[in-house]
Scaffold this motif. Structure first.
Motif, short mmCIF file in Angstrom:
data_model
loop_
_atom_site.label_atom_id
_atom_site.label_comp_id
_atom_site.label_asym_id
_atom_site.label_seq_id
_atom_site.Cartn_x
_atom_site.Cartn_y
_atom_site.Cartn_z
N LEU A 200 11.37 4.79 5.71
CA LEU A 200 12.07 5.43 4.49
C LEU A 200 11.75 4.77 3.25
O LEU A 200 11.23 3.71 3.13
CB LEU A 200 13.39 5.31 4.79
CG LEU A 200 14.16 5.63 6.19
CD1 LEU A 200 15.49 5.16 6.41
CD2 LEU A 200 14.00 7.33 6.20
N LEU A 201 11.74 5.46 2.15
CA LEU A 201 11.64 5.13 0.98
C LEU A 201 12.50 5.80 -0.13
O LEU A 201 13.14 7.07 0.17
CB LEU A 201 10.03 5.60 0.29
CG LEU A 201 8.89 5.08 1.01
CD1 LEU A 201 8.14 6.17 1.98
CD2 LEU A 201 7.82 4.53 -0.02
N HIS A 202 13.19 5.11 -1.03
CA HIS A 202 13.99 5.74 -2.04
C HIS A 202 13.80 4.96 -3.31
O HIS A 202 13.38 3.86 -3.31
CB HIS A 202 15.32 5.91 -1.51
CG HIS A 202 16.25 4.79 -1.87
ND1 HIS A 202 16.50 3.90 -0.94
CD2 HIS A 202 17.07 4.40 -2.80
CE1 HIS A 202 17.39 2.78 -1.53
NE2 HIS A 202 17.88 3.23 -2.50
N VAL B 36 12.83 9.64 0.79
CA VAL B 36 11.67 10.21 1.34
C VAL B 36 11.51 9.67 2.98
O VAL B 36 11.45 8.40 3.19
CB VAL B 36 10.24 10.03 0.65
CG1 VAL B 36 9.12 10.23 1.29
CG2 VAL B 36 10.18 10.52 -0.82
N LEU B 37 11.18 10.54 3.87
CA LEU B 37 10.66 10.01 5.19
C LEU B 37 9.33 10.26 5.52
O LEU B 37 8.80 11.16 5.29
CB LEU B 37 11.69 11.14 6.21
CG LEU B 37 11.23 10.83 7.50
CD1 LEU B 37 11.64 9.55 8.09
CD2 LEU B 37 11.92 11.91 8.41
N LEU B 38 8.82 9.08 5.79
CA LEU B 38 7.27 8.78 6.16
C LEU B 38 7.29 8.79 7.87
O LEU B 38 7.84 7.91 8.29
CB LEU B 38 6.72 7.67 5.51
CG LEU B 38 5.22 7.45 6.00
CD1 LEU B 38 4.27 8.71 5.61
CD2 LEU B 38 4.69 6.32 5.26
N ALA C 164 0.76 -1.11 -0.09
CA ALA C 164 -0.05 -0.21 0.00
C ALA C 164 0.91 1.22 -0.11
O ALA C 164 0.58 2.40 -0.76
CB ALA C 164 -0.65 -0.04 0.97
N ILE C 165 1.82 1.30 0.82
CA ILE C 165 2.88 2.59 0.84
C ILE C 165 3.48 2.56 -0.40
O ILE C 165 3.66 3.82 -0.91
CB ILE C 165 3.89 2.13 2.07
CG1 ILE C 165 3.27 2.20 3.46
CG2 ILE C 165 4.94 3.21 2.08
CD1 ILE C 165 3.96 1.71 4.56
N ASP D 184 5.35 13.74 5.78
CA ASP D 184 6.26 13.08 4.75
C ASP D 184 7.23 14.17 4.25
O ASP D 184 6.60 15.27 4.15
CB ASP D 184 5.84 12.14 3.74
CG ASP D 184 5.09 12.75 2.49
OD1 ASP D 184 4.71 14.03 2.67
OD2 ASP D 184 4.38 11.93 2.18
N MET D 185 8.42 13.79 3.89
CA MET D 185 9.32 14.74 3.18
C MET D 185 10.39 14.08 2.53
O MET D 185 10.68 13.19 2.81
CB MET D 185 9.67 16.14 4.41
CG MET D 185 10.53 15.27 5.31
SD MET D 185 11.05 16.49 6.57
CE MET D 185 12.02 17.80 5.52
N VAL D 186 11.21 14.99 1.51
CA VAL D 186 12.22 14.53 0.86
C VAL D 186 13.38 14.95 1.88
O VAL D 186 13.39 16.01 1.97
CB VAL D 186 12.33 15.09 -0.57
CG1 VAL D 186 13.50 14.51 -1.12
CG2 VAL D 186 10.93 14.51 -1.39
N ILE D 187 13.94 14.13 2.39
CA ILE D 187 15.37 14.08 3.25
C ILE D 187 16.46 14.44 2.16
O ILE D 187 17.32 15.19 2.51
CB ILE D 187 15.74 12.98 3.98
CG1 ILE D 187 14.34 12.91 4.84
CG2 ILE D 187 16.85 13.10 4.66
CD1 ILE D 187 14.46 13.89 6.07
N SER D 188 16.72 13.93 1.19
CA SER D 188 17.86 14.20 0.35
C SER D 188 17.53 13.75 -1.11
O SER D 188 16.70 13.04 -1.54
CB SER D 188 19.30 13.50 0.71
OG SER D 188 19.04 11.98 0.63
N LYS D 189 18.44 14.41 -2.09
CA LYS D 189 18.40 14.13 -3.60
C LYS D 189 19.80 13.77 -3.76
O LYS D 189 20.63 14.36 -3.48
CB LYS D 189 17.89 15.03 -4.31
CG LYS D 189 16.34 15.77 -4.07
CD LYS D 189 16.11 16.72 -5.05
CE LYS D 189 14.71 17.38 -4.65
NZ LYS D 189 14.39 18.53 -5.29
N GLY D 190 19.95 12.29 -4.29
CA GLY D 190 21.31 12.07 -4.54
C GLY D 190 21.87 11.99 -5.98
O GLY D 190 20.94 12.46 -6.86
N SER D 191 22.88 11.30 -6.37
CA SER D 191 23.26 11.07 -7.84
C SER D 191 21.99 9.89 -8.56
O SER D 191 21.62 9.45 -7.56
CB SER D 191 24.65 10.70 -7.83
OG SER D 191 25.00 9.46 -7.28
#
Length: 230
Positions: free
Chosen positions: A175-177, A130-132, A112-113, A143-150
């Protein structure tokens, strides 16, 4: 300028939609309705087909998500306004899908997530973390975007994760990425970082319930894979 109204009535997108409903329209016809007009040498449907071909015709409308506004505007007949219209329709589609998935979202269910975040995250060209954040009843606080990587790695900051969780009074987190490659198989780095964050969370009283990796219409749950202790 070639006009769509010069086509036979059964080939005009607006008339077909009005008579039979939008579901009868092809991808190119739906896009033609959005861009409205063509050029001196191409009708709107032909222009729409050119856009779809640029996006990778075999992917249909999904390929449009990979086109930037600058790329769209390289197509003769697609100016700033039409490019913005296309991007806004795509964003509206993502939000509708996410809104539907949000109804009755079960934060204890990895499927579901993943479904809730899938349509947005699977199109990212860079890794996004993303931190949920959840309350005591495992309901979403935010929720929020914690970081954007390469393309190859997200820059995960445990400190920032737990600062945000504490600021929102979260009891549990997920956590989701995404993996831009489309393959959600966790790397050794993914597993090591996840276990490190789970250990830190135990000390702080904030439990990491899962770390979900989003691929292209697929996902992996590190909890289900046995990488996060119960």
């Amino acid at each position: 300028m070639l006009k769509t109204k010069e086509l036979p009535e059964n080939e005009r997108p607006y008339e077909k939609c009005e008579k039979y409903g939008p579901q009868i329209l092809s991808d190119a016809e739906l896009l033609a309705v959005v861009i409205r007009t063509g050029t001196k040498t191409k009708r709107s449907v032909e222009l729409a087909m050119e856009i779809l071909n640029m996006a990778g015709g075999q992917e249909g409308l999904n390929g449009l998500n990979d086109l930037s506004r600058a790329q769209l505007m390289k197509i003769p007949g697609i100016g700033r306004v039409k490019a913005i219209q296309i991007q806004c329709v795509l964003e509206l589609s993502k939000r509708i899908q996410k809104s539907g998935a949000a109804r009755g979202l079960d934060c204890r269910n990895p499927q579901a997530i993943a479904g809730y975040y899938m349509e947005e995250m699977r199109h990212y060209r860079q890794e996004h973390l993303v931190l949920l954040m959840l309350n005591t009843k495992n309901r979403k606080i935010g929720d929020m975007v914690i970081s954007k990587g390469s393309v190859n790695a997200a820059l995960i900051s445990p400190r920032e994760i737990f600062l945000e969780a504490l600021r929102h009074d979260a009891v549990n987190i997920i956590l989701l990425h995404n993996h831009p490659s489309g393959d959600p198989t966790p790397s050794k780095e993914d597993i090591d970082v996840t276990q490190n964050i789970a250990s830190l969370g135990k000390m702080l009283g904030i439990r990491l319930l899962d770390h979900i990796i989003i691929g292209d219409k697929t996902y992996k749950s590190l909890f289900q894979c046995g990488h996060i202790p119960i």
